[in-house]
Scaffold this motif. Sequence first.
Motif, PDB file in Angstrom:
ATOM      1  N   MET A 294       2.748  11.137   1.592  1.00 41.03           N
ATOM      2  CA  MET A 294       3.061  11.089   3.020  1.00 41.03           C
ATOM      3  C   MET A 294       3.910  12.284   3.435  1.00 41.03           C
ATOM      4  O   MET A 294       3.759  12.813   4.541  1.00 41.03           O
ATOM      5  CB  MET A 294       3.759   9.770   3.349  1.00 41.03           C
ATOM      6  CG  MET A 294       2.846   8.556   3.192  1.00 41.03           C
ATOM      7  SD  MET A 294       3.642   6.994   3.575  1.00 41.03           S
ATOM      8  CE  MET A 294       3.844   7.127   5.336  1.00 41.03           C
TER       9      MET A 294
ATOM     10  N   LEU B 167       1.663  15.182   3.988  1.00 41.98           N
ATOM     11  CA  LEU B 167       0.779  15.066   5.145  1.00 41.98           C
ATOM     12  C   LEU B 167       1.506  15.236   6.476  1.00 41.98           C
ATOM     13  O   LEU B 167       0.870  15.265   7.532  1.00 41.98           O
ATOM     14  CB  LEU B 167       0.057  13.714   5.115  1.00 41.98           C
ATOM     15  CG  LEU B 167      -0.962  13.533   3.988  1.00 41.98           C
ATOM     16  CD1 LEU B 167      -1.515  12.126   3.984  1.00 41.98           C
ATOM     17  CD2 LEU B 167      -2.093  14.546   4.112  1.00 41.98           C
ATOM     18  N   GLU B 168       2.828  15.301   6.422  1.00 39.97           N
ATOM     19  CA  GLU B 168       3.582  15.515   7.657  1.00 39.97           C
ATOM     20  C   GLU B 168       3.215  16.878   8.248  1.00 39.97           C
ATOM     21  O   GLU B 168       3.214  17.883   7.565  1.00 39.97           O
ATOM     22  CB  GLU B 168       5.087  15.451   7.383  1.00 39.97           C
ATOM     23  CG  GLU B 168       5.568  14.054   7.040  1.00 39.97           C
ATOM     24  CD  GLU B 168       7.047  14.016   6.698  1.00 39.97           C
ATOM     25  OE1 GLU B 168       7.670  15.101   6.659  1.00 39.97           O
ATOM     26  OE2 GLU B 168       7.584  12.918   6.444  1.00 39.97           O
TER      27      GLU B 168
ATOM     28  N   HIS C  18      -1.023  15.153   9.966  1.00 40.59           N
ATOM     29  CA  HIS C  18      -1.454  13.839  10.436  1.00 40.59           C
ATOM     30  C   HIS C  18      -0.456  13.301  11.459  1.00 40.59           C
ATOM     31  O   HIS C  18       0.687  13.761  11.526  1.00 40.59           O
ATOM     32  CB  HIS C  18      -1.591  12.856   9.262  1.00 40.59           C
ATOM     33  CG  HIS C  18      -2.866  13.021   8.499  1.00 40.59           C
ATOM     34  ND1 HIS C  18      -3.943  12.162   8.617  1.00 40.59           N
ATOM     35  CD2 HIS C  18      -3.252  13.963   7.607  1.00 40.59           C
ATOM     36  CE1 HIS C  18      -4.916  12.554   7.837  1.00 40.59           C
ATOM     37  NE2 HIS C  18      -4.534  13.655   7.212  1.00 40.59           N
ATOM     38  N   SER C  19      -0.904  12.347  12.241  1.00 41.30           N
ATOM     39  CA  SER C  19      -0.087  11.772  13.313  1.00 41.30           C
ATOM     40  C   SER C  19       1.248  11.262  12.783  1.00 41.30           C
ATOM     41  O   SER C  19       1.293  10.501  11.808  1.00 41.30           O
ATOM     42  CB  SER C  19      -0.856  10.622  13.978  1.00 41.30           C
ATOM     43  OG  SER C  19       0.004   9.810  14.739  1.00 41.30           O
TER      44      SER C  19
ATOM     45  N   ALA D 194       1.179   7.487  13.032  1.00 44.79           N
ATOM     46  CA  ALA D 194       0.411   6.803  11.982  1.00 44.79           C
ATOM     47  C   ALA D 194       1.205   6.749  10.687  1.00 44.79           C
ATOM     48  O   ALA D 194       1.261   5.712  10.012  1.00 44.79           O
ATOM     49  CB  ALA D 194      -0.927   7.502  11.764  1.00 44.79           C
ATOM     50  N   LEU D 195       1.836   7.853  10.319  1.00 49.94           N
ATOM     51  CA  LEU D 195       2.647   7.880   9.100  1.00 49.94           C
ATOM     52  C   LEU D 195       3.832   6.925   9.218  1.00 49.94           C
ATOM     53  O   LEU D 195       4.169   6.215   8.267  1.00 49.94           O
ATOM     54  CB  LEU D 195       3.143   9.308   8.839  1.00 49.94           C
ATOM     55  CG  LEU D 195       2.071  10.321   8.411  1.00 49.94           C
ATOM     56  CD1 LEU D 195       2.626  11.735   8.453  1.00 49.94           C
ATOM     57  CD2 LEU D 195       1.544   9.992   7.020  1.00 49.94           C
TER      58      LEU D 195
ATOM     59  N   LYS E 260      -7.313   5.833   8.938  1.00 49.47           N
ATOM     60  CA  LYS E 260      -7.774   7.186   8.629  1.00 49.47           C
ATOM     61  C   LYS E 260      -6.676   7.946   7.887  1.00 49.47           C
ATOM     62  O   LYS E 260      -6.940   8.623   6.884  1.00 49.47           O
ATOM     63  CB  LYS E 260      -8.152   7.918   9.917  1.00 49.47           C
ATOM     64  CG  LYS E 260      -8.685   9.323   9.698  1.00 49.47           C
ATOM     65  CD  LYS E 260      -9.063   9.969  11.019  1.00 49.47           C
ATOM     66  CE  LYS E 260      -9.589  11.379  10.815  1.00 49.47           C
ATOM     67  NZ  LYS E 260      -9.955  12.034  12.113  1.00 49.47           N
ATOM     68  N   THR E 261      -5.449   7.823   8.372  1.00 48.91           N
ATOM     69  CA  THR E 261      -4.319   8.468   7.709  1.00 48.91           C
ATOM     70  C   THR E 261      -4.054   7.816   6.354  1.00 48.91           C
ATOM     71  O   THR E 261      -3.739   8.499   5.371  1.00 48.91           O
ATOM     72  CB  THR E 261      -3.066   8.389   8.596  1.00 48.91           C
ATOM     73  OG1 THR E 261      -3.304   9.109   9.814  1.00 48.91           O
ATOM     74  CG2 THR E 261      -1.853   8.983   7.899  1.00 48.91           C
ATOM     75  N   TRP E 262      -4.196   6.482   6.293  1.00 48.62           N
ATOM     76  CA  TRP E 262      -3.953   5.772   5.038  1.00 48.62           C
ATOM     77  C   TRP E 262      -4.922   6.226   3.956  1.00 48.62           C
ATOM     78  O   TRP E 262      -4.534   6.390   2.789  1.00 48.62           O
ATOM     79  CB  TRP E 262      -4.080   4.269   5.274  1.00 48.62           C
ATOM     80  CG  TRP E 262      -3.969   3.433   4.030  1.00 48.62           C
ATOM     81  CD1 TRP E 262      -4.942   2.676   3.449  1.00 48.62           C
ATOM     82  CD2 TRP E 262      -2.811   3.290   3.188  1.00 48.62           C
ATOM     83  NE1 TRP E 262      -4.475   2.053   2.326  1.00 48.62           N
ATOM     84  CE2 TRP E 262      -3.165   2.412   2.135  1.00 48.62           C
ATOM     85  CE3 TRP E 262      -1.523   3.798   3.241  1.00 48.62           C
ATOM     86  CZ2 TRP E 262      -2.275   2.049   1.139  1.00 48.62           C
ATOM     87  CZ3 TRP E 262      -0.628   3.441   2.240  1.00 48.62           C
ATOM     88  CH2 TRP E 262      -1.006   2.568   1.195  1.00 48.62           C
TER      89      TRP E 262
ATOM     90  N   ALA F  25      -6.229   9.138   3.693  1.00 48.57           N
ATOM     91  CA  ALA F  25      -5.774  10.461   3.264  1.00 48.57           C
ATOM     92  C   ALA F  25      -4.582  10.344   2.318  1.00 48.57           C
ATOM     93  O   ALA F  25      -4.488  11.076   1.321  1.00 48.57           O
ATOM     94  CB  ALA F  25      -5.400  11.302   4.487  1.00 48.57           C
TER      95      ALA F  25
END
Length: 261
Positions: A132, A135-136, A139-140, A143-144, A232-234, A236
Amino acid sequence: EDPGEVMKAKAVIGKTVRDLASQFERDYAPKLSPKTQEDYKRIIQLHILPQLGKVSIAELDRSQIQAWHSKITGSRTANLSLAVLSCMMTQAMLWGLRAEGLNPCSHVSKNPEIPRSRDIRSSELEAIGKAMKKLEGTHSIWALAAIRMSALCWGRISEVLGLRRDRDCHLDEGYAVIREHKTSRKSGPKTIELAPPAVDILRALPEQKGNPFYFPSPTLKNSPLTRHGVYKTWRAVCGLAGIDDLHIHDFRSLAASEGEA
């Protein structure tokens, strides 16, 4: 024969499952909770209309439904799709679009469902946290943050996404009121405890102007982020962490075990 009745019968025979779906979403779905509406519409679009959309409502029979049901991947998805179609057929009879009688979904063999139980290992939590972080920026942030909240709270992801700034969260007191949940129509609102890290997450989230939700939709006004946007984020996150069999919902058992400890 009454010409009017003959014309009405021909109109009904010409109605398809796609026509029924349009009326169902317009006249019946609004009576359901927002989450249930979302689930029903997704199932209709992904699993019912592609195979049955052109079939006549009046002529749809159990053998067709059984064949359609057997082709749907995933035991739970197939059974949920059958339940939605059954509800649609009941409404079709009430609306006069199909002769009254036995629902054609009755006696269709359902798939066996094995209750799922999945514990999260500490090594997986560490891998998820690192993923996570990476991905910062790509990604949103909402969402995170919603995924982090699911790991810290008892609430389902849909309950987390439904939190509003103007009424639901009492950050100083450390709790939130969930107004829309699985049994809200029977039991009313419920309260969940917000651990200090969860409070910090909510305080740090930027506010989207004109949107009252902590986790706002990037495209829809006055609406929360959808579960599918989070999923979708999960996916990833799990891909980066090297995990392929973990669901966001599994965090609920983690929260429960941590609470008991």
